[in-house]
Design an enzyme around this catalytic site. Structure first.
Site, PDB file in Angstrom:
ATOM      1  N   GLN A 251       0.836  -1.206   0.000  1.00 45.64           N
ATOM      2  CA  GLN A 251       0.000   0.000   0.000  1.00 45.64           C
ATOM      3  C   GLN A 251       0.873   1.260   0.000  1.00 45.64           C
ATOM      4  O   GLN A 251       0.573   2.248  -0.645  1.00 45.64           O
ATOM      5  CB  GLN A 251      -0.923  -0.011   1.233  1.00 45.64           C
ATOM      6  N   GLU A 252       1.979   1.187   0.750  1.00 44.87           N
ATOM      7  CA  GLU A 252       2.832   2.375   0.856  1.00 44.87           C
ATOM      8  C   GLU A 252       3.595   2.667  -0.421  1.00 44.87           C
ATOM      9  O   GLU A 252       3.665   3.813  -0.853  1.00 44.87           O
ATOM     10  CB  GLU A 252       3.839   2.200   2.004  1.00 44.87           C
ATOM     11  N   SER A 253       4.175   1.628  -1.033  1.00 48.83           N
ATOM     12  CA  SER A 253       5.122   1.910  -2.121  1.00 48.83           C
ATOM     13  C   SER A 253       5.025   0.957  -3.295  1.00 48.83           C
ATOM     14  O   SER A 253       5.831   1.073  -4.223  1.00 48.83           O
ATOM     15  CB  SER A 253       6.545   1.802  -1.566  1.00 48.83           C
TER      16      SER A 253
END
Ligand code: GLU
Length: 491
Positions: free
Chosen positions: A317-319
């Site tokens: 989700q972050e990267s």
């Protein structure tokens, strides 16, 4: 005759008294303004500015203060070699009045240069060109001409350039035009109302639209109103031009070095924004990229007693599992750590995947500890929300939840209230102020979906298809899932 003389004397006395009063007022106004001249600022070491709490200006993001205007003003303070002090105005009108009165050096607040405002303040060089955009909800009839505005609920921020434009339309082409002006709501709230179908239209600047559109999938823009306009900082008319001239030098430097366009790209560009991808893309990337980091996630999962797939889902989700990822606010690396968090977690190089995963996992575990009085699975979702928006904002939303009779320890109750942090009526009374509270809700939902997919991907023979109801989790009782109970939507 004597009476007449006495009257005249009285009148003279009154007149000179009024004149004195006027002189005192002018001197006072000028002296309060002059505290913000260049020399005074350098001497005091402090640059006082005013702004608004909004997604394009100034807000608390994760564990740091953020916003295009804030960063720009911070850079200017650095350029002058002084400290920045920020005040937040409640309404656009308050903001202009504060500048006018010389209580601050200037306003950095996404202000449009308009002739009406120029009567009250002095604008510096412009740093961004914008167009006013009419926003409507997809699926509703697309407004094509100005006439389509008639008879609809059109709501804009009070005292805004948008309101000013509507006034001029009313005076020229559209005398029947009506609209509502709100000074208790800012632009993201109005866009949210369009998204929810509560109002037909609102008007936002193109930069605001770029910053917001990704979060409101049902909202779009059909037409641009009026000419291109400029955004600029507003200075008091009472100050001399020394600071304003310095700001001109500063903006020239920002342009020449490309720093201004970099800042614009970070906040308003689409390229660096990580979008939500569909299931297929997720699974393809899991095949292509995850194997590089799987062991690292597994190691940290053991260290912190959490499921490795949850950590991997956060990383995705972050990267999208990109070690060199960077977001528009300068958070970097696979787990998208801010500089402050990285420091706190002992991460020296945020672009090193191992360090990032280690730091991110430790930070998530730390947040989970902060909420250790909460039962699972809510504790996990709440800690995830805090990972995204910051624990301070989560606490604010918990307080609102409690006040409204909900249970602050239940994710289901909290996720209803987190988006309220973007509404002035609510964030005005919170400790940490404005937050894009709708983001952590989407964030948690995505991570849960990715987590479910990772668990499902590990099943040797997917047996879910035969009997899985719609909306049911991919998880089954024997999926080997230990740390967190099944990840179905907690209702
Ligand atoms: N640029 C707009 C103005 O100066 C911003 C208004 C708003 O965001 O509501 O009025």
């Amino acid at each position: 005759m004597q009476q007449h003389l006495a009257n005249k004397q009285q009148w003279l006395l009154k007149a000179s008294f009024t004149l004195c009063l006027l002189c005192i007022m002018v001197v006072l106004a000028m002296s309060s303004g002059s505290r913000h001249d260049y020399d005074d600022i350098v001497e005091s070491g402090v640059l006082k500015i005013i702004t608004r709490n909004s997604p394009t200006t100034y807000y608390q993001d994760k564990d740091q203060v953020s916003g295009f205007e804030y960063e720009l003003a911070q850079m200017f303070a650095q350029f002058l070699g002084v400290k920045l002090e920020v005040t937040v105005a409640d309404t656009l009108d308050d903001l202009i009045s504060e500048v006018e009165a010389g209580n601050v050096a200037f306003a950095a607040a996404g202000l449009t240069v308009t002739p009406k405002r120029s009567e009250r303040v002095r604008f510096a060089s412009s740093y961004l060109d914008v167009k006013q955009k009419l926003v409507y909800r997809l699926g509703k009839k697309r407004p094509k001409t100005l006439k389509d505005l008639l008879g609809k609920t059109l709501v804009v921020t009070a005292h805004s350039s948008h309101a000013q434009h509507l006034h001029s339309l009313q005076q020229t082409d559209l005398p029947q035009l009506t609209w509502i002006e709100r000074d208790d709501a800012e632009v993201s709230e109005l866009v949210q109302m369009v998204e929810n179908g509560e109002i037909d239209y609102t008007i936002v600047d193109s930069n605001e639209f770029d910053a917001l559109a990704g979060f409101y999938p049902n909202v779009t823009s059909s037409m641009e109103l009026g000419e291109t306009q400029e955004l600029a900082w507003a200075f008091s008319k009472f100050s001399d031009n020394s600071l304003l001239n310095k700001s001109r030098e500063f903006f020239q430097l920002m342009r020449e070095t490309g720093l201004l366009s970099q800042l614009e790209e970070r906040y308003y560009g689409h390229l660096n924004q990580i979008d939500n991808v569909g299931t297929l893309t997720f699974l393809r990337q899991a095949d292509e990229r995850l194997h590089r980091y799987q062991e690292l996630f597994q190691k940290e999962a053991v260290n912190h007693d959490v499921d490795w797939r949850l950590l991997a889902a956060i990383g995705y989700q972050e990267s999208h599992w990109k070690a060199r990822a960077r977001s528009r606010t300068g958070v970097r690396g696979l787990m998208m750590l801010t500089r402050t968090t990285a420091k706190e977690m002992g991460v020296k190089n945020r672009l090193n995947a191992e360090q990032s995963i280690k730091g991110g996992s430790a930070y998530f575990a730390k947040l989970k500890k902060r909420f250790d009085h909460i039962n699972e699975p809510d504790r996990t979702w709440i800690a995830l929300a805090a990972y995204n928006v910051g624990a301070g904002h989560v606490r604010d939303a918990q307080k609102i939840t409690e006040k409204q009779g909900g249970d602050p320890e239940r994710w289901m109750d909290l996720k209803e209230r987190l988006p309220l942090l973007a509404q002035k009526k609510y964030y005005k009374n919170t400790q940490f102020g404005f937050a894009r509270g709708y983001e952590p809700v989407e964030y948690v939902q995505n991570i849960r979906r990715f987590y479910d997919l990772l668990v499902w991907r590990e099943q040797p023979e997917p047996t879910y298809s035969a009997n899985m109801d719609e909306g049911e989790s991919f998880l089954t009782a024997d999926s080997g899932f230990k740390t967190i109970p099944p990840l179905t939507e907690v209702k």
